[in-house]
Write a protein that holds these residues in place. Sequence first.
Motif, PDB file in Angstrom:
ATOM      1  N   ASP A  47      34.884  37.397  30.732  1.00 32.81           N
ATOM      2  CA  ASP A  47      35.644  37.159  31.957  1.00 32.81           C
ATOM      3  C   ASP A  47      36.101  38.459  32.613  1.00 32.81           C
ATOM      4  O   ASP A  47      36.742  38.427  33.640  1.00 32.81           O
ATOM      5  CB  ASP A  47      36.880  36.315  31.613  1.00 32.81           C
ATOM      6  N   HIS A  48      35.789  39.571  31.964  1.00 33.56           N
ATOM      7  CA  HIS A  48      36.256  40.874  32.435  1.00 33.56           C
ATOM      8  C   HIS A  48      35.064  41.798  32.680  1.00 33.56           C
ATOM      9  O   HIS A  48      33.971  41.568  32.174  1.00 33.56           O
ATOM     10  CB  HIS A  48      37.190  41.514  31.399  1.00 33.56           C
ATOM     11  N   GLN A  49      35.317  42.847  33.457  1.00 27.62           N
ATOM     12  CA  GLN A  49      34.290  43.836  33.751  1.00 27.62           C
ATOM     13  C   GLN A  49      33.935  44.621  32.490  1.00 27.62           C
ATOM     14  O   GLN A  49      32.778  44.952  32.257  1.00 27.62           O
ATOM     15  CB  GLN A  49      34.824  44.776  34.836  1.00 27.62           C
ATOM     16  N   ALA A  63      41.292  44.321  40.750  1.00 29.06           N
ATOM     17  CA  ALA A  63      39.976  44.615  40.185  1.00 29.06           C
ATOM     18  C   ALA A  63      39.897  46.074  39.750  1.00 29.06           C
ATOM     19  O   ALA A  63      40.344  46.974  40.457  1.00 29.06           O
ATOM     20  CB  ALA A  63      38.886  44.311  41.210  1.00 29.06           C
ATOM     21  N   ARG A 120      39.980  44.018  34.704  1.00 25.62           N
ATOM     22  CA  ARG A 120      39.896  42.859  35.604  1.00 25.62           C
ATOM     23  C   ARG A 120      38.743  42.971  36.588  1.00 25.62           C
ATOM     24  O   ARG A 120      38.417  44.051  37.058  1.00 25.62           O
ATOM     25  CB  ARG A 120      41.201  42.709  36.378  1.00 25.62           C
ATOM     26  N   VAL A 121      38.191  41.802  36.923  1.00 30.15           N
ATOM     27  CA  VAL A 121      37.151  41.694  37.943  1.00 30.15           C
ATOM     28  C   VAL A 121      37.774  41.238  39.263  1.00 30.15           C
ATOM     29  O   VAL A 121      37.357  41.631  40.334  1.00 30.15           O
ATOM     30  CB  VAL A 121      36.055  40.693  37.496  1.00 30.15           C
ATOM     31  N   ARG A 122      38.808  40.405  39.184  1.00 28.28           N
ATOM     32  CA  ARG A 122      39.461  39.809  40.352  1.00 28.28           C
ATOM     33  C   ARG A 122      40.934  39.630  40.066  1.00 28.28           C
ATOM     34  O   ARG A 122      41.326  39.685  38.895  1.00 28.28           O
ATOM     35  CB  ARG A 122      38.787  38.466  40.689  1.00 28.28           C
ATOM     36  N   PRO A 123      41.745  39.372  41.053  1.00 25.17           N
ATOM     37  CA  PRO A 123      41.491  39.416  42.499  1.00 25.17           C
ATOM     38  C   PRO A 123      41.261  40.860  42.956  1.00 25.17           C
ATOM     39  O   PRO A 123      41.529  41.794  42.203  1.00 25.17           O
ATOM     40  CB  PRO A 123      42.779  38.843  43.084  1.00 25.17           C
ATOM     41  N   PRO A 124      40.798  41.030  44.197  1.00 27.87           N
ATOM     42  CA  PRO A 124      40.436  42.369  44.672  1.00 27.87           C
ATOM     43  C   PRO A 124      41.532  43.421  44.469  1.00 27.87           C
ATOM     44  O   PRO A 124      41.227  44.566  44.129  1.00 27.87           O
ATOM     45  CB  PRO A 124      40.147  42.155  46.167  1.00 27.87           C
ATOM     46  N   GLU A 125      42.799  43.036  44.650  1.00 23.78           N
ATOM     47  CA  GLU A 125      43.864  44.036  44.536  1.00 23.78           C
ATOM     48  C   GLU A 125      44.102  44.488  43.088  1.00 23.78           C
ATOM     49  O   GLU A 125      44.739  45.521  42.860  1.00 23.78           O
ATOM     50  CB  GLU A 125      45.174  43.539  45.164  1.00 23.78           C
ATOM     51  N   GLU A 165      37.636  34.017  26.858  1.00 27.29           N
ATOM     52  CA  GLU A 165      37.436  35.298  27.533  1.00 27.29           C
ATOM     53  C   GLU A 165      36.703  36.336  26.687  1.00 27.29           C
ATOM     54  O   GLU A 165      36.034  37.211  27.232  1.00 27.29           O
ATOM     55  CB  GLU A 165      38.791  35.893  27.949  1.00 27.29           C
TER      56      GLU A 165
END
Length: 130
Positions: free
Chosen positions: A98-100, A29, A22-27, A56
């Motif tokens: 959509d992902h790191q 990521a 995941r890239v987001r949300p910060p919690e 994605e």
Amino acid sequence: MPTQIVVAGAVISGPTLLVAQRVRPPELAGRWELPGGKVGPGETERDALARELAEELGLEVTDVAVGERLGDDIPLNGTTTLRAYRVRLIRGEPCARDHQALRWVTAHELDEVDWVPADRGWLKDLAQAF
């Protein structure tokens, strides 16, 4: 208020499962999940999952076969439910749109993945899905 269904795909290719960072949300990521997304109005869950995987991962809808449900529903909150399906990769190579990052893991590596909390509920089912 109707429940929003979020579908996730256990994309399996041979002895490996695709996981997405995941890239987001910060919690969340940097943590890993099964790719997927929300079911839109008028969509079936399987159609929504094929669409989300196309968006994605850059796969065509015809590159994947969405199969049976995997594991139990996971309530995310009072109005949203997460639901997983087995997905067979027919052809193509997924890419992270959509992902790191994306990676393929074996059943033995599942416990070593830093999963988002919701997806941890499927670890036993995922280990048996290969």
